[in-house]
Every structure is written in C-alpha cells, then in structure tokens.
Design an enzyme around this catalytic site. Sequence first.
Site: not given
Ligand code: ZN
Length: 673
Positions: A39, A84, A115, A117, A119, A230, A318, A412, A415, A430, A435
Amino acid sequence: MAVSEQTVARAASLRDELNRYNHHYYTLDAPLVSDAQYDSLLNELRAIEAEYPELRTPDSPTQRVGSAPLGKFPKVQHPVPMLSLGNAFNADDLAAWRRRAEQIIGTQPMRYTVEPKIDGLAVALTYINGVFSVGATRGNGEIGEDITANLRTIRDVPLRLQPIDGQPLPERIEVRGEVYLPIEAFNQLNERQAHAGEKVFANPRNAAAGSLRQLDSTITASRPLRFFAYAVGPFSGVDLNSQAETLNSLRSYGFSINPDTRLFDDFAAVVDYCHEWMGRRELLSYEVDGVVVKIDDFAMQRELGVVGRDPRWAIAYKFPAREETTTLLNIVINVGRTGKLIPNAVLEPISLGGTTVQHASLHNADYIISRDIRIGDRVVVKRAGDVIPYVIGPIVEARTGNEQPWPAPTFCPTCGQPVEQLADEVDIYCINNACPARLIRSIEHWVSRGAMDIVGMGERQASQFVEMGLIKSIPDIYRLNIASFAGREGYGDRRVANLLNAIEESKQRPLDRVITALGINGVGTVAAVDLARYFRSLPALAQATIEQLTAIDGIGGSTAQSVVDFFSTPANQQLIAELLALGVQAEPGDVAEPQSDRLAGKSFVITGTLPGISREAAQALIEAHGGKVGGSVSKKTNYLLAGDAAGSKLAKAQSLGVIVLSMDELYALLADS
Ligand SMILES: [Zn+2]
C-alpha cells in the site's frame, strides 16, 4: 512544469515492482511483501501520477481501482469468433467425439489436454507489445462488449506481460480465459446484498457476470474476481504450436493457469480423469461445471476445423446440474432437540444431481427474511456433494404478485409457547422445557444407535409414547413396565417383553454412549469418548472445570463451556440423578482404556458397509488403538476405512490421495506394527 528524469524513472520502477508483487500475491499465491508495504508503494505511485498525469500509463497498478463510470459499453468485433463447445455427458459421448476426429485425421497418435471448465464468464484480452489494451466479453461470439476498465481491476489479469527468457514479447496476442468469483467470496457477497436489501445472485457465475458488467468499474474493483487463462485467439510475433505449449507460455507471461490441467497420450486416461473430476469438484474453492478435453496439436486442430459454432477438436464433458429452479410450495417448521426452530422448504419436486428433491433447507428465519423468500416464489435450489439441498434465493423477476411473504414465527408451532431470538443469533428457539416436540427429538436421540441403542424404539414410538402420556421425560423410558401397555392396541405381550428387555439392556451402555445420549451441545461420539476416558464417571464429569476440559486433546473452548453449562443446569442435575437411580450404569467400559497406541495421531473416516463388523464397533476398535474417527474426508485424514457401496467419501479420498483401507488391511495394520 517538466517532469524530471528521476521522477519518470521512479514511476516506472514503482510500476514494475508493484506489478511483480501483485503477480506473486494473486497468481503464484506467494506474497513477497506485506500488505502495508504494498500500500505504501502504491500510494507513492498515486501521488506521482496525481502530480504528473502524463505518467499514468494503462499498465499502472493504480488503474486497478476502477475509473469514471461509463454510459454504456462500446461494442467490440472479435477478429476471430469465440467458439462454443459441444457437450459430452458420459464415456460413450467422449468416445464418439474421438471417433469423429479420427475419421477426419486418421488414427494417428494424438495427445489431449484436459482442463477443468470454470463456471464463469469467457473474456478476450488483447495485449499490444505486451501491454493490456482491450478486454471484451464473449457476447454472441462475434461481437462482445468492451469492458477493459473492469478487467483491469482483476488482480490476476496482468497489465503487462512478462517476457520469456531471451524472446521478444508477441507484437499482438489475444488471451482468452474465464473470469470467476470464488465460492467463499460469492457467499459473502450474497450475505451483504441480502442485508442491504439488494438482489441476491443465484450462483457465482451470475455474480461474476453482474460484477463484470458494471458501468462503474469501482464496483467491479470491490468484488474479488479472479481469472484463469486457457487459450489464445489471434497472435503475431510468437510461435505457438500446441495447447500445452500455449498454456506454458501464458503461465510465463504472468497469467494464472489452472493447476489441474493435464496432458495425456492415452484416451482411456482422459476418460478416467473426467470421471475423477466429478468427486473433486466439491473440493475446489470455485465452481466447475465440467472438464474440457482438447486435441493438443494446433496443426491437427486446424485440420479438424469447426462445424457450426463448435470446434471438432474440443469437447466439454459436463457434470450433472446441481442447481435447479422450482416453486416453493410451503415453509414448514420443525422443532429440534435444543428447541431450535428449523424452517424447511416444501418444493414442487425436481430432479437434481440424479435424485428427486422435494424438501430443502432454508437455514433459519433470518436467512428467509433477509432474502425475502416468499411462499409461491420460483426459487433456485442447490444440491452439492453430501450437503443437504438448500434454497439459494428467490427469482424476483418471476413474481406474479401472488407470493406470500413469510412472517417469522413468534410462537412454537408444537407447544404454542412464545419463542425467543437472542440479540446476535440468527436462530429462533422454543424455550419451553416441556415442549413435546423437544421431548420427542430428545428421546429419538437417546434411543439412537450411536447413543443408547434401544432396539424397537424409534421416531414413531417416541411420538406415540409422548402422545399416550407414557413418557414425560427421558428417565420415564426406564419407568415403562408391562402395566404401561396394558390394553394398548398393537402392543402384544411379546412385543412389550422385547421392548422392555431392550430398555433394560441399554442400562449397560458404557459411559461414552451415555454422554453422547445426553446430547450436550458440541459433544458428538468422538468428544464423548475423550470425556469418558478422562473423567470415567458421570459425577466426575459433572464437576469438571473449563481448565480440565480444555486440557483434553480435541475439546475446544466452546465445547468445554457447553459441558459446564449443561451440568450446572438444575434440570440436568435432576436428570442425571434419576438415571443413575433407575440403574443406568454409565461405567467407563472397554473403550475407556486404550489397548495400544498403534494408531496414535492417525485420523480415520469410515464409509460403506464393512464386512462382519458394525461401523460403531470399527470406530471403537480404531479408538481403542489411539486413532481418531472423523465424519468427513479432508487433507488431514490419514486413512479412509471403506466397505461395500462406498460413495462420495471414497471419490473424495482418492482425489486427495488419502490411503484407502479395507477392514482386512486395518486388521493387518494393527497386527503388524
Ligand atoms: Zn415448543
């Protein structure tokens, strides 16, 4: 005021130095100077350029921070179209591709590069006399957009090529490659976007595309995009004859080249490597959606030519998709053992990575609300490796207006008691100890195989017995008797006798299993064994201090804290007292005394069905000889103990070079040393 020669020279040397540091930091992953030193040099160069703008060259590292926003991107015609690739989905497709090539060039020896590919987003970078001058998106392959200012902000795009020993730099060269966003950076970006109420990206590729097509390049500069080179487009003033040679030259020029690129003479090895990649994709810090196989030799490539848009000399193998969009039909909440409210997505069924998915995780209430996920939304669902499928986010553009926002629960669902969210937590709990949902989950855990292993009691019985009022707490399991079931439909004498036997027998489970069964936060089977070995009784463990606990290898600070918290809770003290009074033994047992230290320091993972031994018993055997057993394969795993029908863990171990053992080989290892 004229610029002094000294200043010109200083600016040039700062540029070189900073570009070199940058290359070491981002491309070679081997920093030469501290961030602070970098920096400080950058600030010096900035100051010079501010005073003498004529010294601001296109390859100056100061240009990486972005520049004034554009109105729109100028169009760029690609001198040679960006092609492509045809797709292969299995070994047969690959073989068919190779046969078609042989029909044209004959069955001469061929070499292949393979290689990963990436994404991401394909781009073309033009260097004139070694200086980066124009960068463009692929666009439709013929015409792309000029995003030079944005590409300049990517740290592993060299602004100036490094000469290769004794050779002149190419007069002109177009370098092609993929801009991508690492997965970690993608997750962080989405977290920030969600909390700022901004659009959440569906996947790293969309996020990379969105970041790269910012008219304000300072925004691009703030996103940690990366680049792998590539291929080359048109070039002059340099001699390149094969893909492998091209990649080597690009590396020498200062580009990042994917380290997993391989060159093969043998087609069978190509097919194997393609398969190997399926398991390996999970281990990378970036997304790959396949591998690209190319015939290496450029003369052969020219002879093979192009059909339509697809070159005959390359094919993309693929991988199955791991992401799909579907409709979120509902959000249901499960209550966990600890009282955690776990929201789950109910989806219109979709096929994902070879299985049908109709439930997916939504993580927590905060996740749903910050992403504004609504019931009825089209959502993107991801399923990767062993991870439970989860919802990435909504497709806001697909909304019809009928979607229902999801209100965070305040009660909840089981309960009906009010729920609680701690200030800095994302989960809602909860907090009602009585419960029924929490009790049922606790019983399920208590009777499970890795804990007290009570045969004949599972999820169904846990909820039945709670509903029937037979069990109101864990110790009530041990209070069941013949009278409890008198007159209950479906509970004949034989069945009741078997169940009571299994319960009685479970009182003999060793201490580590009882500790596991208690379900203390952060204490799984491995930590339970460590605790049992050290403390040798429940009353001793209940007295343990943080210092004693953290002194045990493998017990961290947060686990130690939750152990202390657990035993200082009066309800849990009561629970332990009742269990011991009801005859639960909790004796240290065999596993508490190591039989040898032959496997000391070795970490194992167990997968598949082992011949003649349960996984639990195999784990106990390894631990009795000083080894550790973990849940997932990593670089730190020493051995994978694999039985029949081993799946993704085996693939992962093989790709990491982890030694794979059969049960017989483990016995041999124990016998030999
Ligand atoms: Zn509960």
